[in-house]
Design an enzyme around this catalytic site. Structure first.
Site, short mmCIF file in Angstrom:
data_model
loop_
_atom_site.label_atom_id
_atom_site.label_comp_id
_atom_site.label_asym_id
_atom_site.label_seq_id
_atom_site.Cartn_x
_atom_site.Cartn_y
_atom_site.Cartn_z
N GLU A 1 0.83 -1.21 0.00
CA GLU A 1 0.00 0.00 0.00
C GLU A 1 0.86 1.26 0.00
OE1 GLU A 1 -3.64 0.20 2.28
OE2 GLU A 1 -3.24 -1.79 3.08
N ASP A 2 0.43 2.22 -0.78
CA ASP A 2 0.97 3.59 -0.71
C ASP A 2 2.46 3.67 -1.02
OD1 ASP A 2 -1.57 3.82 0.31
OD2 ASP A 2 -1.01 4.81 2.17
N CYS B 1 -6.82 4.82 -2.66
CA CYS B 1 -7.11 3.39 -2.61
C CYS B 1 -8.48 3.00 -3.14
CB CYS B 1 -6.91 2.87 -1.19
SG CYS B 1 -7.68 3.87 0.09
N ASP C 1 -0.57 -0.43 -4.61
CA ASP C 1 -1.97 -0.13 -4.92
C ASP C 1 -2.18 1.29 -5.42
OD1 ASP C 1 -1.70 1.24 -2.48
OD2 ASP C 1 -3.64 0.56 -1.71
#
Length: 684
Positions: free
Chosen positions: A71-72, A111, A277
């Site tokens: 993530e990120d 997201c 993501d």
């Protein structure tokens, strides 16, 4: 120092025999993983036993597919992409035997919106799921095309561990055989092929909050390459160093998942994707349409058995433009299933990646005027940004592999609007402090002032995208080319972003938004033309804006009023019409007119209208009002009148607010603290 974004690999372009390849399984990888974690300070794992070549899926006629998702994080935080501060040996080893994609994108820099595109194979503005966590329902025939559903129908066991965040109102786990923290491909039936997703949270934005950054970073702050828009201060360097540490942790997690796959004897029948993501996570990445917000690392590994499905040799780099809309058709191509015609992406791997007769890439959509298909894989990647948590905005753009174009449809707002989560990061607080104190350079100040109508960057030579070429006559042809490409995508995909969300129910009747925007009742060509003129800052378009504010079709009135807000004092001739819109049936139109009147100097009318909207029980109406109050420099004499209503929104838990996430409470809290406390920006 290597260019941290548009870089050549630290590996050669083609695989060589002396590279560590993962063809005969990942046993060597497992040993190296253990050794590396022993000596790098990462979490120690037990030594994995040798597999002796067993493969429980050896008779399977279709590959397993494993997605490892972080993530990120942007490509520049992964070692194989060339940043000297990055330490990701496990991903780098996977890349040495796989294919590294230089130009992979999430389309959206946040997201829920990115994941809704990923789930459906349809761009989020084309389904109405373009606003962050909007929970927009989809027709059953579209939900039936979500890739986990199609994989299950094809006989695959589907396991998601465990993030969903698909922007839908229905329970997200229902599309999977298993979706939980315990979901695992080990739970499938014997001999059943699997598709499994494992999501890692180590690099998420929350790991950079001030209250969790007490330790000293492992990465040396002195070696991190700072982007020129960030002030070079010890606090900023320490934040970047901590972020690279988070990527080290994530990389160790990847190593553990790969070692587990080998231990279970499944490596030789499993195609592995590693990707992020969306971009992130330090300021001006996540939530923003720049390269750092939309570009993602992507590595795909094919074991020897399935190497014929790969377009390139192991250890290669691909310059193909790919995005999340392309992932669902690619999955279906890899397992030999037909690709639905409703998908707007196209396969970039497997037998359906190219037309067998022409050798050209498969084609995802048609130009609404010429009827010709786009040549995907070569055409620019479509990019979009709308409401980010509690702050409304709207941007569309494209990236063609060399240039990035951004069209700002709310240029009266700065990029640096107050959003609760990023302002909990020490890096954002530090950047704001430097700018507010007058110490920021021009490149560091652009983020905090109203946006230009258009942005154009030559990313190949300006990897941090700080030199806006939109006003440079030498780039007029490129600007026009990418402006037209952006418009073509918006029209072809029936972009729903031109409808304010408080109008959805009234306009759609019993239809879903997906269905409504595909009817003749949605005059998209007119709205796109109107919105482009409204946000151009050109006073010559004022007569068109005044006319639009008299239209029966409510979105036209919204864009007419917004155009007057963008023009400021140049819209003085529209003041009588703006006053009539204070009684419009839709709060979004009332708020745009009120804010425009406030900019024209009639603050009494503006505050009275906004105060009335604060009495609403609808989340999207409240959001428009508190956004306007946060943008206006409201004189202190109006504070008492507004504070009671804002405090009730912010703190009264018994107050009914009908909406998905009640983000209006966050901005109301921000305004209360801004007007009553000495510290700014308020951190709560």
């Amino acid at each position: 120092m290597r260019n941290p974004i548009n870089t050549q690999s630290c590996l050669p372009e083609r695989g060589r025999a002396d590279h560590i390849k993962l063809r005969a399984g990942l046993m060597l990888f497992a040993v190296l993983f253990f050794a590396d974690t022993m000596f790098s300070g990462c979490t120690r794992l037990a030594v994995l036993p040798e597999n002796s070549g067993r493969d429980p899926d050896r008779n399977q006629d279709r590959p397993n597919i494993l997605w490892l998702v972080s993530e990120d994080n942007s490509p520049e935080t992964i070692g194989v992409y060339g940043n000297p501060a990055a330490h990701t040996p496990h991903i780098d080893r996977l890349a040495s035997g796989g294919i590294v994609f230089r130009h992979a994108f999430s389309h959206s820099p946040v997201c829920a919106v990115a994941r809704s595109t990923l789930l459906s194979g349809i761009h989020s503005p084309s389904t109405g799921m373009h606003q962050m966590r909007s929970r927009i329902a989809q027709p059953p025939e579209i939900e039936d095309l979500f890739y986990p559903t199609l994989l299950r129908k094809a006989g695959y066991y589907t396991a998601n561990n465990s993030k969903t965040d698909y922007n839908l109102p229905t329970p997200h786990g229902r599309f999977w055989d298993e979706s939980s923290d315990d979901a695992h491909y080990k739970n499938r039936a014997e001999g059943q092929p699997f598709f499994a997703v494992f999501n890692n949270h180590d690099t998420h934005e929350s790991g950079m909050f001030l209250d969790v950054m007490s330790s000293e970073p492992v990465t040396d702050p002195a070696i991190v390459p700072l982007p020129p828009y960030h002030p070079d201060t010890p606090v900023m360097r320490r934040s970047w160093a901590h972020y690279f540490d988070r990527n080290r942790d994530m990389d160790s997690w990847v190593g553990g998942k790969l070692a587990e796959l080998e231990e279970l004897g499944l490596a030789e029948n499993t195609i592995i994707f590693y990707y992020g993501d969306h971009g992130g996570v330090l300021p001006r990445s996540k939530r923003f349409l720049y390269h750092t917000g939309t570009a993602v690392p992507l590595v795909v590994y094919f074991p020897e058995r399935w190497q014929h499905l790969a377009p390139l040799e192991p250890g290669s780099w691909s310059d193909e433009l790919v995005g999340f809309a392309d992932f669902p058709p690619t999955l279906l191509s890899l397992i030999g299933e037909p690709i639905p015609e409703q998908y707007q992406g196209r396969a970039f791997l497997g037998p359906q990646a190219k037309d067998p007769e022409s050798g050209k890439y498969s084609e995802p959509g048609k130009d609404p005027e010429s009827g010709k298909h786009f040549e995907s894989g070569k055409d620019p990647v479509f990019l979009y940004r709308d409401r980010m948590v509690q702050q409304y905005d709207m941007q569309r753009g494209v990236f063609d592999g060399e240039y990035r174009y951004i069209r700002n449809f709310m240029p009266h707002r700065p990029n640096g609007q107050y959003i609760h989560f990023p302002f909990r990061m020490q890096a954002m607080q530090e950047w704001y402090r430097v700018w507010a104190s007058g110490e920021a350079t021009p490149k560091q100040s652009v983020f905090w002032v109203p946006q230009p109508p258009e942005e154009l960057y030559h990313t190949a030579s300006d990897p941090w995208e700080v030199r806006n070429l939109a006003g440079n006559p030498a780039y007029a042809n490129k600007l026009g080319e990418l402006r037209e490409a952006t418009r073509r995508y918006m029209l072809s995909y029936r972009d729903a972003g031109f409808i304010p969300d408080d109008m959805h129910q009234a306009l759609t009747g019993g239809m879903t938004l997906y269905e409504y925007i595909r009817t003749d009742a949605y005059p998209l060509d007119y709205l796109v033309d109107l919105a482009e003129k409204a946000t151009s800052r050109n006073p010559e378009h004022l007569p068109m804006l005044i006319w639009a504010m008299q239209e029966d079709y409510a979105p036209a009135r919204f864009w007419g009023a917004l155009g007057c807000l963008v023009l400021g004092y140049d819209a003085m001739a529209a003041k009588p019409r703006l006053i009539t819109l204070l009684d419009d049936e839709f709060a979004s139109v009332q708020v745009m007119a009120a804010e425009a009147l406030g900019r024209l100097g009639d603050m009494d009318l503006a505050i009275a209208a906004l105060s009335n909207v604060l009495d609403s029980e609808l989340e999207n109406e409240l959001l428009y009002a508190v956004n306007a109050l946060a943008s206006l420099d409201v004189p202190a004499k109006y504070h008492d009148e507004l504070l009671a209503k804002l405090q009730r929104i912010a703190y009264d838990e018994e107050r009914v607010i009908r909406g998905s996430f009640q983000y209006s409470r966050r901005t109301a809290t921000y305004l209360v603290m801004k007007w009553t406390e000495d510290t700014y920006p308020p951190i709560y």
